[in-house]
Design a protein around this motif. Sequence first.
Motif, PDB file in Angstrom:
ATOM      1  N   ARG A  90       0.831  -1.211   0.000  1.00 12.81           N
ATOM      2  CA  ARG A  90       0.000   0.000   0.000  1.00 12.81           C
ATOM      3  C   ARG A  90       0.862   1.257   0.000  1.00 12.81           C
ATOM      4  NH1 ARG A  90      -5.049  -1.367   4.070  1.00 12.81           N
ATOM      5  NH2 ARG A  90      -5.887  -3.048   2.794  1.00 12.81           N
ATOM      6  N   LEU A  91       1.926   1.236   0.782  1.00 13.79           N
ATOM      7  CA  LEU A  91       2.813   2.401   0.829  1.00 13.79           C
ATOM      8  C   LEU A  91       3.542   2.593  -0.499  1.00 13.79           C
ATOM      9  CD1 LEU A  91       4.212   2.095   4.454  1.00 13.79           C
ATOM     10  CD2 LEU A  91       2.621   3.821   3.581  1.00 13.79           C
ATOM     11  N   ASP A  92       3.910   1.489  -1.147  1.00 11.12           N
ATOM     12  CA  ASP A  92       4.549   1.596  -2.463  1.00 11.12           C
ATOM     13  C   ASP A  92       3.594   2.222  -3.476  1.00 11.12           C
ATOM     14  OD1 ASP A  92       6.887   0.492  -1.502  1.00 11.12           O
ATOM     15  OD2 ASP A  92       6.486  -1.523  -2.297  1.00 11.12           O
ATOM     16  N   ARG A  93       2.335   1.793  -3.461  1.00 13.99           N
ATOM     17  CA  ARG A  93       1.346   2.371  -4.379  1.00 13.99           C
ATOM     18  C   ARG A  93       1.126   3.854  -4.072  1.00 13.99           C
ATOM     19  NH1 ARG A  93      -1.699  -2.503  -3.372  1.00 13.99           N
ATOM     20  NH2 ARG A  93      -3.113  -1.261  -2.092  1.00 13.99           N
ATOM     21  N   PHE A  94       1.112   4.201  -2.806  1.00 15.91           N
ATOM     22  CA  PHE A  94       0.956   5.603  -2.398  1.00 15.91           C
ATOM     23  C   PHE A  94       2.143   6.429  -2.887  1.00 15.91           C
ATOM     24  CE2 PHE A  94       1.350   8.906   1.001  1.00 15.91           C
ATOM     25  CZ  PHE A  94       0.219   9.632   0.654  1.00 15.91           C
ATOM     26  N   ASP A  95       3.348   5.880  -2.742  1.00 17.72           N
ATOM     27  CA  ASP A  95       4.550   6.564  -3.216  1.00 17.72           C
ATOM     28  C   ASP A  95       4.502   6.774  -4.725  1.00 17.72           C
ATOM     29  OD1 ASP A  95       7.230   7.669  -2.884  1.00 17.72           O
ATOM     30  OD2 ASP A  95       7.915   5.835  -3.895  1.00 17.72           O
ATOM     31  N   GLU A  96       4.067   5.755  -5.448  1.00 17.69           N
ATOM     32  CA  GLU A  96       3.939   5.879  -6.909  1.00 17.69           C
ATOM     33  C   GLU A  96       2.942   6.978  -7.280  1.00 17.69           C
ATOM     34  OE1 GLU A  96       2.901   2.022  -8.426  1.00 17.69           O
ATOM     35  OE2 GLU A  96       4.765   1.127  -7.702  1.00 17.69           O
ATOM     36  N   ALA A  97       1.821   7.036  -6.579  1.00 18.12           N
ATOM     37  CA  ALA A  97       0.815   8.062  -6.851  1.00 18.12           C
ATOM     38  C   ALA A  97       1.372   9.450  -6.560  1.00 18.12           C
ATOM     39  CB  ALA A  97      -0.441   7.803  -6.025  1.00 18.12           C
ATOM     40  N   LEU A  98       2.130   9.581  -5.492  1.00 19.07           N
ATOM     41  CA  LEU A  98       2.743  10.877  -5.173  1.00 19.07           C
ATOM     42  C   LEU A  98       3.752  11.294  -6.237  1.00 19.07           C
ATOM     43  CD1 LEU A  98       3.371  10.676  -1.314  1.00 19.07           C
ATOM     44  CD2 LEU A  98       1.723  12.123  -2.520  1.00 19.07           C
ATOM     45  N   GLN A  99       4.548  10.332  -6.689  1.00 19.45           N
ATOM     46  CA  GLN A  99       5.536  10.638  -7.726  1.00 19.45           C
ATOM     47  C   GLN A  99       4.847  11.097  -9.015  1.00 19.45           C
ATOM     48  OE1 GLN A  99       8.730  11.011  -7.519  1.00 19.45           O
ATOM     49  NE2 GLN A  99       8.791  10.364  -5.392  1.00 19.45           N
ATOM     50  N   LYS A 100       3.772  10.417  -9.406  1.00 14.23           N
ATOM     51  CA  LYS A 100       3.021  10.813 -10.605  1.00 14.23           C
ATOM     52  C   LYS A 100       2.478  12.230 -10.444  1.00 14.23           C
ATOM     53  CE  LYS A 100       1.583   6.228 -12.120  1.00 14.23           C
ATOM     54  NZ  LYS A 100       0.457   5.298 -12.268  1.00 14.23           N
ATOM     55  N   ARG A 101       1.966  12.525  -9.278  1.00 17.92           N
ATOM     56  CA  ARG A 101       1.412  13.866  -9.029  1.00 17.92           C
ATOM     57  C   ARG A 101       2.506  14.928  -9.089  1.00 17.92           C
ATOM     58  NH1 ARG A 101      -2.749  15.455  -4.202  1.00 17.92           N
ATOM     59  NH2 ARG A 101      -3.164  17.544  -4.974  1.00 17.92           N
ATOM     60  N   ARG A 102       3.662  14.632  -8.481  1.00 21.32           N
ATOM     61  CA  ARG A 102       4.785  15.581  -8.524  1.00 21.32           C
ATOM     62  C   ARG A 102       5.254  15.804  -9.959  1.00 21.32           C
ATOM     63  NH1 ARG A 102       7.570  12.594  -3.713  1.00 21.32           N
ATOM     64  NH2 ARG A 102       6.550  13.635  -1.969  1.00 21.32           N
ATOM     65  N   ASN A 103       5.357  14.702 -10.704  1.00 19.62           N
ATOM     66  CA  ASN A 103       5.790  14.805 -12.097  1.00 19.62           C
ATOM     67  C   ASN A 103       4.793  15.615 -12.924  1.00 19.62           C
ATOM     68  OD1 ASN A 103       8.042  13.302 -11.486  1.00 19.62           O
ATOM     69  ND2 ASN A 103       7.186  11.374 -12.236  1.00 19.62           N
ATOM     70  N   ALA A 104       3.506  15.401 -12.690  1.00 19.25           N
ATOM     71  CA  ALA A 104       2.483  16.148 -13.418  1.00 19.25           C
ATOM     72  C   ALA A 104       2.550  17.630 -13.070  1.00 19.25           C
ATOM     73  CB  ALA A 104       1.104  15.583 -13.098  1.00 19.25           C
ATOM     74  N   ARG A 105       2.752  17.950 -11.818  1.00 23.21           N
ATOM     75  CA  ARG A 105       2.871  19.355 -11.406  1.00 23.21           C
ATOM     76  C   ARG A 105       4.110  20.001 -12.009  1.00 23.21           C
ATOM     77  NH1 ARG A 105       1.109  19.865  -5.054  1.00 23.21           N
ATOM     78  NH2 ARG A 105      -1.116  19.585  -5.437  1.00 23.21           N
ATOM     79  N   ALA A 106       5.219  19.254 -12.006  1.00 22.38           N
ATOM     80  CA  ALA A 106       6.456  19.790 -12.575  1.00 22.38           C
ATOM     81  C   ALA A 106       6.279  20.039 -14.066  1.00 22.38           C
ATOM     82  CB  ALA A 106       7.620  18.831 -12.327  1.00 22.38           C
ATOM     83  N   ALA A 107       5.627  19.117 -14.778  1.00 25.25           N
ATOM     84  CA  ALA A 107       5.389  19.286 -16.207  1.00 25.25           C
ATOM     85  C   ALA A 107       4.465  20.474 -16.451  1.00 25.25           C
ATOM     86  CB  ALA A 107       4.790  18.011 -16.799  1.00 25.25           C
ATOM     87  N   HIS A 108       3.467  20.620 -15.623  1.00 24.33           N
ATOM     88  CA  HIS A 108       2.528  21.740 -15.757  1.00 24.33           C
ATOM     89  C   HIS A 108       3.245  23.070 -15.507  1.00 24.33           C
ATOM     90  CE1 HIS A 108      -1.300  23.795 -15.773  1.00 24.33           C
ATOM     91  NE2 HIS A 108      -1.017  24.339 -14.597  1.00 24.33           N
ATOM     92  N   ALA A 109       4.096  23.112 -14.506  1.00 22.96           N
ATOM     93  CA  ALA A 109       4.841  24.345 -14.207  1.00 22.96           C
ATOM     94  C   ALA A 109       5.791  24.684 -15.343  1.00 22.96           C
ATOM     95  CB  ALA A 109       5.623  24.160 -12.895  1.00 22.96           C
ATOM     96  N   LYS A 110       6.380  23.683 -15.963  1.00 21.85           N
ATOM     97  CA  LYS A 110       7.279  23.884 -17.084  1.00 21.85           C
ATOM     98  C   LYS A 110       6.520  24.467 -18.270  1.00 21.85           C
ATOM     99  CE  LYS A 110      11.239  21.136 -18.096  1.00 21.85           C
ATOM    100  NZ  LYS A 110      11.777  19.837 -18.470  1.00 21.85           N
ATOM    101  N   GLU A 111       5.315  23.951 -18.520  1.00 20.74           N
ATOM    102  CA  GLU A 111       4.475  24.439 -19.613  1.00 20.74           C
ATOM    103  C   GLU A 111       4.063  25.889 -19.387  1.00 20.74           C
ATOM    104  OE1 GLU A 111       3.411  23.079 -22.556  1.00 20.74           O
ATOM    105  OE2 GLU A 111       4.899  21.529 -22.111  1.00 20.74           O
ATOM    106  N   ARG A 112       3.804  26.252 -18.165  1.00 22.94           N
ATOM    107  CA  ARG A 112       3.358  27.611 -17.859  1.00 22.94           C
ATOM    108  C   ARG A 112       4.491  28.622 -18.069  1.00 22.94           C
ATOM    109  NH1 ARG A 112       0.471  28.206 -12.365  1.00 22.94           N
ATOM    110  NH2 ARG A 112      -0.148  30.186 -13.325  1.00 22.94           N
ATOM    111  N   LYS A 113       5.732  28.181 -17.898  1.00 21.59           N
ATOM    112  CA  LYS A 113       6.880  29.074 -18.066  1.00 21.59           C
ATOM    113  C   LYS A 113       7.123  29.395 -19.538  1.00 21.59           C
ATOM    114  CE  LYS A 113       9.442  28.051 -13.901  1.00 21.59           C
ATOM    115  NZ  LYS A 113      10.686  27.548 -13.345  1.00 21.59           N
ATOM    116  N   ARG A 114       6.653  28.582 -20.422  1.00 21.72           N
ATOM    117  CA  ARG A 114       6.889  28.776 -21.867  1.00 21.72           C
ATOM    118  C   ARG A 114       6.069  29.877 -22.373  1.00 21.72           C
ATOM    119  NH1 ARG A 114       7.382  22.895 -24.592  1.00 21.72           N
ATOM    120  NH2 ARG A 114       8.933  22.093 -23.203  1.00 21.72           N
TER     121      ARG A 114
END
Length: 114
Positions: A90-114
Amino acid sequence: MHTDAFQTLADPTRRQIVEALRSGEQQVNDVVGKLDIHQSGVSRHLRILLEAGFVQVRPDGPRRFYSLRPEPFQELETWLSSYRGLWEKRLDRFDEALQKRRNARAAHAKERKR
């Protein structure tokens, strides 16, 4: 594994006594000095721990030395380890979900800077 083990260790005073005995064999008065609990209370809780199999007593003349027995703690560890895999998954799945969310936020922030 008996639920009595959990009932025995549910009491905070008994857990404090178990912690005090982790450093090795001790007399009642040694435990009393460490915990600032009246001698009769420590003796009562030691008797409960003794009856539940968590401690053993070694008489030495008029003195009685108490120490922890490893077996009940090993039984607890065995019982708990059967659930460890469940929580790790369960903790591994939670960690994976957090990583996906962080990656999505980072990608979104990168897009906004363009």
